[in-house]
Design a protein around this motif. Structure first.
Motif, PDB file in Angstrom:
ATOM      1  N   PHE A 109      66.447  46.985  45.554  1.00 44.76           N
ATOM      2  CA  PHE A 109      66.357  46.592  44.292  1.00 44.76           C
ATOM      3  C   PHE A 109      67.649  45.748  44.034  1.00 44.76           C
ATOM      4  O   PHE A 109      67.360  44.561  43.406  1.00 44.76           O
ATOM      5  N   ASN A 110      68.739  46.228  44.338  1.00 47.33           N
ATOM      6  CA  ASN A 110      69.864  45.177  44.305  1.00 47.33           C
ATOM      7  C   ASN A 110      69.802  43.972  44.932  1.00 47.33           C
ATOM      8  O   ASN A 110      70.126  42.863  44.487  1.00 47.33           O
ATOM      9  N   ARG A 111      69.266  44.074  46.270  1.00 51.72           N
ATOM     10  CA  ARG A 111      68.867  42.842  47.074  1.00 51.72           C
ATOM     11  C   ARG A 111      68.095  41.923  46.400  1.00 51.72           C
ATOM     12  O   ARG A 111      68.253  40.651  46.461  1.00 51.72           O
ATOM     13  N   GLU A 112      67.121  42.410  46.123  1.00 50.92           N
ATOM     14  CA  GLU A 112      66.074  41.605  45.267  1.00 50.92           C
ATOM     15  C   GLU A 112      66.496  40.984  43.885  1.00 50.92           C
ATOM     16  O   GLU A 112      66.327  39.690  43.809  1.00 50.92           O
ATOM     17  N   MET A 113      67.157  41.699  43.401  1.00 50.53           N
ATOM     18  CA  MET A 113      67.738  41.131  41.909  1.00 50.53           C
ATOM     19  C   MET A 113      68.703  40.263  42.396  1.00 50.53           C
ATOM     20  O   MET A 113      68.900  39.270  41.573  1.00 50.53           O
ATOM     21  N   ILE A 114      69.485  40.272  43.373  1.00 54.22           N
ATOM     22  CA  ILE A 114      70.561  39.332  43.681  1.00 54.22           C
ATOM     23  C   ILE A 114      69.969  37.985  44.477  1.00 54.22           C
ATOM     24  O   ILE A 114      70.140  36.963  43.868  1.00 54.22           O
ATOM     25  N   GLY A 115      69.243  38.516  45.359  1.00 52.68           N
ATOM     26  CA  GLY A 115      68.859  37.435  46.206  1.00 52.68           C
ATOM     27  C   GLY A 115      67.764  36.415  45.671  1.00 52.68           C
ATOM     28  O   GLY A 115      67.763  35.283  45.816  1.00 52.68           O
ATOM     29  N   ARG A 116      66.596  37.097  45.208  1.00 50.98           N
ATOM     30  CA  ARG A 116      65.573  36.421  44.560  1.00 50.98           C
ATOM     31  C   ARG A 116      65.776  35.930  43.267  1.00 50.98           C
ATOM     32  O   ARG A 116      65.486  34.709  43.023  1.00 50.98           O
ATOM     33  N   LEU A 117      66.444  36.585  42.257  1.00 51.86           N
ATOM     34  CA  LEU A 117      66.574  36.005  40.751  1.00 51.86           C
ATOM     35  C   LEU A 117      68.076  35.481  40.575  1.00 51.86           C
ATOM     36  O   LEU A 117      68.025  34.742  39.686  1.00 51.86           O
ATOM     37  N   GLY A 118      68.993  35.818  41.518  1.00 50.26           N
ATOM     38  CA  GLY A 118      70.254  35.340  41.463  1.00 50.26           C
ATOM     39  C   GLY A 118      71.034  35.976  40.277  1.00 50.26           C
ATOM     40  O   GLY A 118      72.154  35.227  39.911  1.00 50.26           O
ATOM     41  N   TYR A 119      70.856  37.062  39.936  1.00 49.77           N
ATOM     42  CA  TYR A 119      71.608  37.805  38.789  1.00 49.77           C
ATOM     43  C   TYR A 119      72.666  38.446  39.949  1.00 49.77           C
ATOM     44  O   TYR A 119      72.312  39.785  40.300  1.00 49.77           O
ATOM     45  N   ARG A 120      73.898  38.081  39.890  1.00 50.34           N
ATOM     46  CA  ARG A 120      74.624  38.707  40.891  1.00 50.34           C
ATOM     47  C   ARG A 120      75.776  39.700  40.110  1.00 50.34           C
ATOM     48  O   ARG A 120      76.244  40.564  40.424  1.00 50.34           O
ATOM     49  N   TRP A 121      76.113  39.288  38.994  1.00 52.65           N
ATOM     50  CA  TRP A 121      77.083  40.212  38.139  1.00 52.65           C
ATOM     51  C   TRP A 121      76.456  40.833  36.997  1.00 52.65           C
ATOM     52  O   TRP A 121      75.575  40.278  36.220  1.00 52.65           O
ATOM     53  N   LEU A 136      70.957  52.564  27.305  1.00 50.30           N
ATOM     54  CA  LEU A 136      71.623  51.753  28.119  1.00 50.30           C
ATOM     55  C   LEU A 136      71.871  50.459  27.618  1.00 50.30           C
ATOM     56  O   LEU A 136      70.728  49.899  27.211  1.00 50.30           O
ATOM     57  N   PHE A 137      73.086  49.887  27.621  1.00 47.30           N
ATOM     58  CA  PHE A 137      73.204  48.050  27.624  1.00 47.30           C
ATOM     59  C   PHE A 137      73.575  47.835  28.861  1.00 47.30           C
ATOM     60  O   PHE A 137      74.527  48.232  29.435  1.00 47.30           O
ATOM     61  N   THR A 138      73.117  46.506  29.174  1.00 44.80           N
ATOM     62  CA  THR A 138      73.568  45.864  30.222  1.00 44.80           C
ATOM     63  C   THR A 138      73.545  44.365  30.036  1.00 44.80           C
ATOM     64  O   THR A 138      72.555  43.809  29.325  1.00 44.80           O
ATOM     65  N   THR A 139      74.402  43.680  30.400  1.00 39.52           N
ATOM     66  CA  THR A 139      74.478  42.133  30.314  1.00 39.52           C
ATOM     67  C   THR A 139      74.717  41.332  31.779  1.00 39.52           C
ATOM     68  O   THR A 139      75.347  41.948  32.482  1.00 39.52           O
ATOM     69  N   GLN A 140      74.118  40.196  31.705  1.00 39.85           N
ATOM     70  CA  GLN A 140      74.091  39.604  33.255  1.00 39.85           C
ATOM     71  C   GLN A 140      74.762  38.401  33.133  1.00 39.85           C
ATOM     72  O   GLN A 140      74.609  37.493  32.536  1.00 39.85           O
ATOM     73  N   ARG A 141      75.148  37.974  34.524  1.00 42.59           N
ATOM     74  CA  ARG A 141      75.540  36.607  34.858  1.00 42.59           C
ATOM     75  C   ARG A 141      75.036  36.220  36.328  1.00 42.59           C
ATOM     76  O   ARG A 141      74.918  37.206  37.156  1.00 42.59           O
ATOM     77  N   ARG A 142      74.800  35.025  36.337  1.00 43.67           N
ATOM     78  CA  ARG A 142      74.193  34.517  37.514  1.00 43.67           C
ATOM     79  C   ARG A 142      75.350  34.274  38.607  1.00 43.67           C
ATOM     80  O   ARG A 142      76.512  34.532  38.245  1.00 43.67           O
ATOM     81  N   ALA A 143      74.771  33.988  40.077  1.00 49.36           N
ATOM     82  CA  ALA A 143      75.986  33.944  40.902  1.00 49.36           C
ATOM     83  C   ALA A 143      76.662  32.720  40.830  1.00 49.36           C
ATOM     84  O   ALA A 143      77.975  32.876  41.591  1.00 49.36           O
TER      85      ALA A 143
END
Length: 374
Positions: A109-121, A136-143
């Motif tokens: 899941f982490n690998r796809e989220m980071i590698g395919r979509l670019g959501y690193r942080w 839950l609350f989450t907020t995202q930044r790209r690579a």
């Protein structure tokens, strides 16, 4: 606090509480929260073991992430919520606080989220518990952005108590609205059963209670019909109303089921998705199952209305038509009078009944509804 727009925090708090009365605004509010901490988007959700059953709101800027998690990523286990639960309520953390670099690289899941979509942080945490389930609350930044730092986490932790209180207010308001809907069905001599996300019965109005016992009942927290064919059709319309893909729209007809009952005659049932639908994280009620007795027809006691409020025959006819759901133009056409005449009658009708809105007038008129058996 280079990435935190501190001057916007007070405005964001106001917007969070404003969303209590307007659930449709949560997406925009979450976008403002994300921008306040220099992120691309944000998500507020109750996780589920099945991605399609996850309830939540999110900012429009991360539609790609949500679409992927519900479609392509639905078969991948997301380990992040379980790790966040261990941290406790009200604390903001990053993905680096929950996983090692090796774990992030190894987990699908982490690998796809980071590698395919670019959501690193990612930064977020468990805000509160809603009906026993974590919110839950989450907020995202790209690579191409920098990772979240302590200033951003402190800003989020300052907002978390406001999210928690807004969530509590939202749940109470949603239930009050649902109970109001059940009461309205009572006034129309219809059974109304409030259903949760998995079809479990949350509340039953008085009319529905009177239909229980022969041919239809509540067993194991669910509405069931005794006749196998009727029950299969009943469960079908319930599941359709609870489907994540359901879109609320005004339709002339709804799928209905005729439930065969011995001794009492058939019962007509249909399910109505509630505003916000299955994804509304704060509304325990997701649909209302409506039950109608075909052998009974609803009749507004016009004589009682006229006597109580001193209405003219024309005003009684208008009150009855409004209670039947007709609009002013239709009423004018049916009675062969101008729309201006109907508006004048409506003004007089509202003055005599001391009502100030058309919905308030209809609610009053429905109190003078009685059942007549054909």
């Amino acid at each position: 606090m280079a990435n935190v727009r501190a001057h916007r925090l007070a405005e964001v708090v106001d917007r969070i509480y404003g969303a209590v009365g307007d659930p449709n605004s949560w997406g925009d509010v979450l976008q403002e929260v994300a921008e306040t901490v220099g992120a691309r988007g944000a998500l507020l959700f109750k996780p589920s073991s099945t991605a399609s059953e996850t309830q939540g709101f999110w900012s429009p800027s991360i539609d790609d992430l949500v679409d992927w998690s519900l479609r392509d990523g639905k078969d991948l286990h997301n380990p992040r919520p379980a790790r966040a639960f261990r941290v406790g309520l009200g604390r903001a953390v990053t993905e680096s606080d929950l996983f090692s670099e090796e774990e992030l690289a190894r987990d699908p899941f982490n690998r796809e989220m980071i590698g395919r979509l670019g959501y690193r942080w990612e930064a977020g945490g468990v805000i509160a518990k809603i009906d026993g389930a974590p919110l839950l609350f989450t907020t995202q930044r790209r690579a191409d952005q920098e990772r979240f730092g302590r200033p951003e986490l402190e800003a989020l932790e300052a907002l978390f108590p406001h999210f928690a209180r807004a969530a509590q207010f939202s749940v109470r308001l949603a239930m009050a609205r649902a109970e109001g809907a059940l009461f309205a069905f009572d006034q129309m001599a219809c059974g109304g059963i409030l259903l949760g996300s998995k079809g479990r019965v949350l509340k039953v109005n008085a009319c529905a209670q009177r239909t229980m016992g022969k041919g239809i009942d509540i067993a194991g927290g669910r509405v069931v019909a005794a006749n196998p064919a009727s029950n299969a059709a009943l469960q079908g319309i319930i599941q359709a109303a609870l489907s994540p893909e359901v879109r609320l729209k005004r339709e002339r007809t709804r799928p209905t089921v005729v439930i065969e009952r011995h001794e009492r005659g058939p019962l007509i049932a249909y399910a109505i998705p509630l505003r916000g639908g299955i994804r509304d994280v704060f509304n325990p009620g997701k649909a209302v199952l409506v039950l109608e007795e075909p052998q009974a027809r609803r009749h507004v006691a016009g004589a009682a209305l006229a006597e109580t409020f001193g209405l003219t025959p024309a005003e009684v006819r208008l009150a009855v038509a409004l209670a039947e759901g007709k609009d002013l133009a239709t009423i004018a056409e049916e009675h062969r009078v101008s729309i201006g005449t109907i508006r004048s009658q409506l003004k007089s009708l509202m003055a005599k009944t001391d009502t100030h809105r058309q919905a308030e007038l209809v609610t009053l008129v429905l109190r003078y509804t009685v059942n007549q058996v054909r």
